[in-house]
Design a protein around this motif. Sequence first.
Motif, PDB file in Angstrom:
ATOM      1  N   ALA B 383      -8.966  12.931  -8.997  1.00  5.90           N
ATOM      2  CA  ALA B 383     -10.419  12.882  -9.133  1.00  5.90           C
ATOM      3  C   ALA B 383     -10.971  11.611  -8.509  1.00  5.90           C
ATOM      4  O   ALA B 383     -11.969  11.640  -7.805  1.00  5.90           O
ATOM      5  CB  ALA B 383     -10.797  12.958 -10.609  1.00  5.90           C
ATOM      6  N   GLN B 443     -11.914  13.028 -14.557  1.00  2.57           N
ATOM      7  CA  GLN B 443     -11.829  14.458 -14.316  1.00  2.57           C
ATOM      8  C   GLN B 443     -13.054  15.165 -14.894  1.00  2.57           C
ATOM      9  O   GLN B 443     -13.533  16.142 -14.328  1.00  2.57           O
ATOM     10  CB  GLN B 443     -10.519  15.006 -14.910  1.00  2.57           C
ATOM     11  N   PRO B 463      -5.648  20.355 -11.614  1.00  3.01           N
ATOM     12  CA  PRO B 463      -6.693  19.504 -12.197  1.00  3.01           C
ATOM     13  C   PRO B 463      -6.202  18.628 -13.338  1.00  3.01           C
ATOM     14  O   PRO B 463      -6.854  17.647 -13.667  1.00  3.01           O
ATOM     15  CB  PRO B 463      -7.728  20.511 -12.705  1.00  3.01           C
TER      16      PRO B 463
END
Lengths: 289, 545
Positions: B383, B443, B463
């Motif tokens: 991120a 994130q 992710p």
Amino acid sequence: MSDLEVQAELAAHSSQSRQAGPARRLGVAEGAAGVFALFLLVAAVAPTLLAPGDPLHIDPLSAFQSPNFAHGFGTDESGRDIYTRVVHGTQYSLVIGATATVIGLGLGIVLGTLAGMLGRVVDFTVNRFLEVLFAFPGLLLALLFIVIFGPGVATATIAVGLSTAPGYARIIRAQLRTVRSAAFVEAATVLGRTRWQVLLRHILPNTLAPLFVLATLGIGQAIVWAATLSYLGLGAEPPTAEWGAMLSAGRTYITSAWWMSFFPGLFIVLTAVTATVLGRSIDRRMRHA
Amino acid sequence: MSEVALTVRNLRVVFGAAEPVVHGVSFDIAPGECLAIVGESGSGKSVTARSLLGLAGANAHVTADRLELGGRSVLGLTDRAWRARRGKDVGLVLQDALVSLDPLRPIGREIADSLRLHTTLGAAARVRRVLELIEAVGLPDPELQVRKLSGQLSGGERQRALIAAAIAVEAPLLIADEPTTALDVTVQAQILGLLEQIALAGTAILLISHDLAVVSRIAHRVAVMHDGRLVETGGTAQVLGSPRQEQTRRMVAAIPTDKPRGTRLSLTARPADAPGTTCALSTPFPRESTVVLEAIGLSKSFRRPDGSRQLAVDDVSFALHRGSTLGIVGESGSGKTTTARLLLALLAPEHGEVQVRGQPWSAAGEKTRRGLRASVGAIYQDALGSFDPRWNVAEILTDALGLRHERRAPQTTARLTTLLDEVGLAASALPRRPLELSGGQRQRVGIARALAARPEILICDEPVSSLDVSVQAQVLDLLDDVQREHALSLVFISHDLGVVAHVSDQIAVMRAGRIVESGPARRVFAAPQHPYTAQLLAAVPRLPA
């Protein structure tokens, strides 16, 4: 892998700039450089404030005086006050240094951006061109330019600018290529930004920001080079109060009147050191900001 | 040799004048025993491990009532004395073998280092011992391996080499700090097996991890660390089976493996959403049969350094239905990320095409595609790297909302606050730079940015893989929430089968660029058809049932 690097960087970030803070504290060198830079700035903008006399005023009766109360830095062969001349010469040096750096940086940005952004053919061509320029020592390149266009302050400035351009172009190209493939550039594309928006908002600012530090460092170098050209008689002409030219004029009398070359030389050195110290200081701060 | 390999009593570590990072930690490890210290990042587990090696750092103040390695006190040792004992009395295996090994020295010499320092073996004997060690850690062809540089080895091979170096002198204690965190599940299973063997041979092992499921496989005892204290210690089965402390329960709840879709993994501000409750039952997903994203026979190859071409993605096809989640699972090098980039049209496929809502996507020009871009969002593994480093959170989100020209307007601030609220961040995050945020917060900002354009489809590429298990649980829950609220369709790419199994409706297993098996997640996990899927499933770390 990259995440680990980030963590290490974060650790360095928090331990250095947050707690102990050596990067935040002003060092003695930085303080001194700041004071001297202020002095130079005043000397360049309003020289009469520091030295009210006329730098070209001739007084044959007081020629070759060693440093004394009336003439802090002594006088030259025509009795001109060295201190007044050094202060008034600041203008030349700073303007030449800054202009040359702007020329070099501007050319570097154009060449570097062409190589970094356009296709492989342009990149190849620009790179070979830069390599040819790199093959000549910078000063030789400047001399070559002066040989072609004739001596003078303007040509010397352009010559110095030209000879620093390949270095900047190289750095810009490398930086551009790194930034261009960065994840945030891709993220901007995914958000639907156009190529121009990505270039102007993300790629250029992130490429150019680190360059200003380099430019500060480069000004010092440009001043030395400009003074070198004047010393060789290819820049400012002798009666002009320019540091390199004064150094050159003092050369003849170096055994009897050391102050004629010592003080202009001292200012060249101090200015270059100041630019370097300030550049490094800005660099450190930017890294930790 | 004494009965106890390591004794720690009331260990305290203080950095400068700050609060202690480790408060009064006490534990013992017997020879042949494996103790796991488990905690979130910042709990002090790594600092604890490092103090046992005298590596806590120059400004760390380490005190303890007792700190004994093999019955001999190591409190207040000088640097010189520590150097004599490190490697000999205690070995260390770190998380990232790539940075722990010198890239310019062959691994044989790296392994031989501790032999040269701590034993009287001659050169020929050292070579023999290095070959033995390489064989012992399960690297094939030892004669060939000794000459390799760390860059020529895969992640798992590097970790094995590092373990070989750590056990070279047969130190009675081995400290392993997150030894498998960067590795694929099958490699992770192998490394854990290797550590288990080392423990069986009589070495005491201190295992540090953020993942309870990983350590449960080999640890005899587990100590849960929170805020610098050991909150719960006991046998692995007992701690995991009937956790007594709040923190332990939270960590157990955070493990996504084997928890059905829709089960909450984290504690959130919403009281009704305690971990373990299933929201999916009360509000079923609006799953429809409409296909929103379709990959048709995608192929993409890259040029190798020697000029030959390597297929990274080979004839990959799948369809994503509205409101559902398609999980793509595979190990490193299987072509997952290339697939994600093809789906985001950051790469053009050589064959096949991607369609969004039945319209050409990969085949269209970027100009046409730009109009559709808002409907396809992305969430990235890194991120931090996906944010412009010059921007703070407010600037990132204002840009994503397309409100750059109205950034000072009060409505803009209101929308930013709403957006942050949706991802569980306070408005106080607005002026901060992503660098100052924690991994989980970053994130969340990444998810907020993706949501800003009101997308229909989210492509999530790993992710949660750089997050702790407990933070991972929060982010997974958040993704689940936003999917439900916005009827999003998700492509969820991960190397972690446990995570993919938890979030997906449909699943595709990738190996070497191809999809080897696909189908409804429930079916694939209950009855895997392809042996590779079965192998992956077997390697997933699980809590003992």
